[in-house]
Write an enzyme that holds these catalytic residues in place. Structure first.
Site, PDB file in Angstrom:
ATOM      1  N   PRO A   9       0.792  -1.223   0.000  1.00 17.35           N
ATOM      2  CA  PRO A   9       0.000   0.000   0.000  1.00 17.35           C
ATOM      3  C   PRO A   9       0.827   1.277   0.000  1.00 17.35           C
ATOM      4  O   PRO A   9       1.835   1.376   0.714  1.00 17.35           O
ATOM      5  CB  PRO A   9      -0.803  -0.094   1.297  1.00 17.35           C
ATOM      6  CG  PRO A   9      -0.828  -1.527   1.632  1.00 17.35           C
ATOM      7  CD  PRO A   9       0.421  -2.138   1.064  1.00 17.35           C
ATOM      8  N   ASN A  10       0.369   2.229  -0.793  1.00 17.33           N
ATOM      9  CA  ASN A  10       0.896   3.597  -0.876  1.00 17.33           C
ATOM     10  C   ASN A  10       2.244   3.708  -1.581  1.00 17.33           C
ATOM     11  O   ASN A  10       2.717   4.817  -1.832  1.00 17.33           O
ATOM     12  CB  ASN A  10       0.985   4.241   0.529  1.00 17.33           C
ATOM     13  CG  ASN A  10      -0.372   4.304   1.194  1.00 17.33           C
ATOM     14  OD1 ASN A  10      -1.306   4.842   0.605  1.00 17.33           O
ATOM     15  ND2 ASN A  10      -0.506   3.737   2.384  1.00 17.33           N
ATOM     16  N   ARG A  17       5.265  11.019  -2.394  1.00 23.92           N
ATOM     17  CA  ARG A  17       4.900  10.725  -1.012  1.00 23.92           C
ATOM     18  C   ARG A  17       6.110  10.901  -0.089  1.00 23.92           C
ATOM     19  O   ARG A  17       7.114  10.199  -0.232  1.00 23.92           O
ATOM     20  CB  ARG A  17       4.416   9.282  -0.927  1.00 23.92           C
ATOM     21  CG  ARG A  17       4.171   8.793   0.479  1.00 23.92           C
ATOM     22  CD  ARG A  17       3.958   7.296   0.503  1.00 23.92           C
ATOM     23  NE  ARG A  17       3.755   6.826   1.865  1.00 23.92           N
ATOM     24  CZ  ARG A  17       4.000   5.587   2.270  1.00 23.92           C
ATOM     25  NH1 ARG A  17       4.439   4.681   1.411  1.00 23.92           N
ATOM     26  NH2 ARG A  17       3.807   5.249   3.521  1.00 23.92           N
ATOM     27  N   TYR A  22      11.148   8.980   1.776  1.00 19.96           N
ATOM     28  CA  TYR A  22      11.236   7.905   0.781  1.00 19.96           C
ATOM     29  C   TYR A  22      11.991   8.292  -0.490  1.00 19.96           C
ATOM     30  O   TYR A  22      12.183   7.444  -1.366  1.00 19.96           O
ATOM     31  CB  TYR A  22       9.818   7.430   0.420  1.00 19.96           C
ATOM     32  CG  TYR A  22       9.062   6.893   1.614  1.00 19.96           C
ATOM     33  CD1 TYR A  22       9.510   5.764   2.303  1.00 19.96           C
ATOM     34  CD2 TYR A  22       7.908   7.515   2.078  1.00 19.96           C
ATOM     35  CE1 TYR A  22       8.844   5.269   3.405  1.00 19.96           C
ATOM     36  CE2 TYR A  22       7.224   7.039   3.191  1.00 19.96           C
ATOM     37  CZ  TYR A  22       7.696   5.921   3.847  1.00 19.96           C
ATOM     38  OH  TYR A  22       7.031   5.435   4.936  1.00 19.96           O
ATOM     39  N   ASN A  73       8.186  -5.469  -0.289  1.00 24.55           N
ATOM     40  CA  ASN A  73       8.054  -4.332   0.616  1.00 24.55           C
ATOM     41  C   ASN A  73       6.557  -4.220   0.903  1.00 24.55           C
ATOM     42  O   ASN A  73       5.809  -3.671   0.084  1.00 24.55           O
ATOM     43  CB  ASN A  73       8.578  -3.056  -0.047  1.00 24.55           C
ATOM     44  CG  ASN A  73       8.458  -1.860   0.882  1.00 24.55           C
ATOM     45  OD1 ASN A  73       7.788  -1.925   1.910  1.00 24.55           O
ATOM     46  ND2 ASN A  73       9.082  -0.754   0.523  1.00 24.55           N
ATOM     47  N   ALA A  76       2.887  -0.485   5.038  1.00 23.29           N
ATOM     48  CA  ALA A  76       2.425  -0.520   6.431  1.00 23.29           C
ATOM     49  C   ALA A  76       1.901  -1.894   6.843  1.00 23.29           C
ATOM     50  O   ALA A  76       1.855  -2.205   8.040  1.00 23.29           O
ATOM     51  CB  ALA A  76       1.346   0.543   6.642  1.00 23.29           C
ATOM     52  N   GLU A  97      12.659  -9.211   2.661  1.00 24.10           N
ATOM     53  CA  GLU A  97      11.849  -8.038   2.993  1.00 24.10           C
ATOM     54  C   GLU A  97      12.698  -6.781   2.796  1.00 24.10           C
ATOM     55  O   GLU A  97      13.834  -6.729   3.258  1.00 24.10           O
ATOM     56  CB  GLU A  97      11.437  -8.168   4.474  1.00 24.10           C
ATOM     57  CG  GLU A  97      10.729  -6.990   5.069  1.00 24.10           C
ATOM     58  CD  GLU A  97      10.569  -7.152   6.591  1.00 24.10           C
ATOM     59  OE1 GLU A  97      11.141  -8.118   7.186  1.00 24.10           O
ATOM     60  OE2 GLU A  97       9.882  -6.303   7.171  1.00 24.10           O
ATOM     61  N   HIS A  99      12.659  -2.400   2.928  1.00 29.88           N
ATOM     62  CA  HIS A  99      12.026  -1.117   3.251  1.00 29.88           C
ATOM     63  C   HIS A  99      12.955   0.001   2.803  1.00 29.88           C
ATOM     64  O   HIS A  99      14.159  -0.055   3.057  1.00 29.88           O
ATOM     65  CB  HIS A  99      11.761  -0.987   4.751  1.00 29.88           C
ATOM     66  CG  HIS A  99      10.860  -2.068   5.238  1.00 29.88           C
ATOM     67  ND1 HIS A  99       9.506  -2.048   5.005  1.00 29.88           N
ATOM     68  CD2 HIS A  99      11.122  -3.219   5.895  1.00 29.88           C
ATOM     69  CE1 HIS A  99       8.974  -3.155   5.508  1.00 29.88           C
ATOM     70  NE2 HIS A  99       9.934  -3.881   6.048  1.00 29.88           N
ATOM     71  N   ARG A 106      12.299   4.792  13.225  1.00 33.56           N
ATOM     72  CA  ARG A 106      11.162   5.691  13.055  1.00 33.56           C
ATOM     73  C   ARG A 106      10.184   5.495  14.226  1.00 33.56           C
ATOM     74  O   ARG A 106      10.613   5.159  15.322  1.00 33.56           O
ATOM     75  CB  ARG A 106      10.512   5.444  11.682  1.00 33.56           C
ATOM     76  CG  ARG A 106      11.480   5.758  10.525  1.00 33.56           C
ATOM     77  CD  ARG A 106      10.834   5.561   9.170  1.00 33.56           C
ATOM     78  NE  ARG A 106       9.708   6.481   8.966  1.00 33.56           N
ATOM     79  CZ  ARG A 106       8.793   6.325   8.010  1.00 33.56           C
ATOM     80  NH1 ARG A 106       8.881   5.290   7.172  1.00 33.56           N
ATOM     81  NH2 ARG A 106       7.798   7.193   7.889  1.00 33.56           N
TER      82      ARG A 106
HETATM   83  C1  DQA Z   1       7.971   1.288   4.208  1.00 38.58           C
HETATM   84  C2  DQA Z   1       7.910   1.578   5.709  1.00 38.58           C
HETATM   85  C3  DQA Z   1       6.502   1.398   6.226  1.00 38.58           C
HETATM   86  O1  DQA Z   1       6.463   1.682   7.621  1.00 38.58           O
HETATM   87  C4  DQA Z   1       5.552   2.335   5.515  1.00 38.58           C
HETATM   88  O2  DQA Z   1       4.239   2.143   5.978  1.00 38.58           O
HETATM   89  C5  DQA Z   1       5.643   2.227   4.043  1.00 38.58           C
HETATM   90  C6  DQA Z   1       6.967   2.119   3.437  1.00 38.58           C
HETATM   91  C7  DQA Z   1       9.371   1.596   3.614  1.00 38.58           C
HETATM   92  O3  DQA Z   1       9.606   1.188   2.494  1.00 38.58           O
HETATM   93  O4  DQA Z   1      10.173   2.260   4.265  1.00 38.58           O
HETATM   94  O5  DQA Z   1       4.653   2.319   3.336  1.00 38.58           O
HETATM   95  O6  DQA Z   1       7.714  -0.081   4.000  1.00 38.58           O
END
Ligand code: DQA
Length: 141
Positions: A9-10, A17, A22, A73, A76, A97, A99, A106
């Site tokens: 998501p996102n 964003r 990021y 990835n 959230a 995994e 990120h 954080r």
């Molecule tokens: C994320 C970190 C997550 O906490 C966040 O919700 C994301 C991006 C990262 O790539 O740093 O959407 O996975």
């Protein structure tokens, strides 16, 4: 080797964003870079993004028999989706995994990953390069 790169998501909004967290690279650019990095390692990279937990789970299930490795990835969902934990465990494919940000430095709620226990490794805080590192790590398994 076939590698599926999954973003949750996102992450489709990367580039605009929270660029302070990021960066400015878009998801399309990351996916294109993954295809190139993978090709350099002799891998075929497929990319998938969804804002929906169930769609991500369906895509992971569809990887059985067609993919060799997963880079994910989960956005959230990382922090609370036991369903994605179970899907990664169920498909039994080596998974890394990734990120972009350093989730461990954080907010408190980001410091827990419920998917980490079923992943071979977690790479966090390396920006888009983290995906390259994941592909290289898989290549060495
Ligand atoms: C994320 C970190 C997550 O906490 C966040 O919700 C994301 C991006 C990262 O790539 O740093 O959407 O996975």
């Amino acid at each position: 080797m076939n590698v599926l790169v999954v973003n949750g998501p996102n992450l489709n909004l990367l580039g605009t964003r929270r660029p302070d967290v990021y960066g400015h690279t878009t998801l399309g650019e990351i996916e294109q870079a993954c295809r190139k990095w993978g090709a350099d390692l002799g891998m075929t990279v497929s990319a998938f993004q969804s804002n929906h937990e169930g769609e991500i789970i369906d895509r992971l299930h569809a990887a059985i028999g067609t993919m060799d490795w997963i880079v994910i990835n989960p956005g959230a969902l990382t922090h609370y989706s036991y369903a994605i934990h179970d899907a990664i465990e169920a498909i039994g494919l080596p998974t890394i995994e990734v990120h972009l940000s350093d989730i461990f430095s954080r907010e408190e709620w980001r410091r827990t990953s419920v998917v980490s226990p079923v992943c071979a490794a977690t790479i966090a805080g390396r920006g888009p390069d983290g995906y390259r590192m994941a592909l290289e790590a898989l290549n060495q398994t």
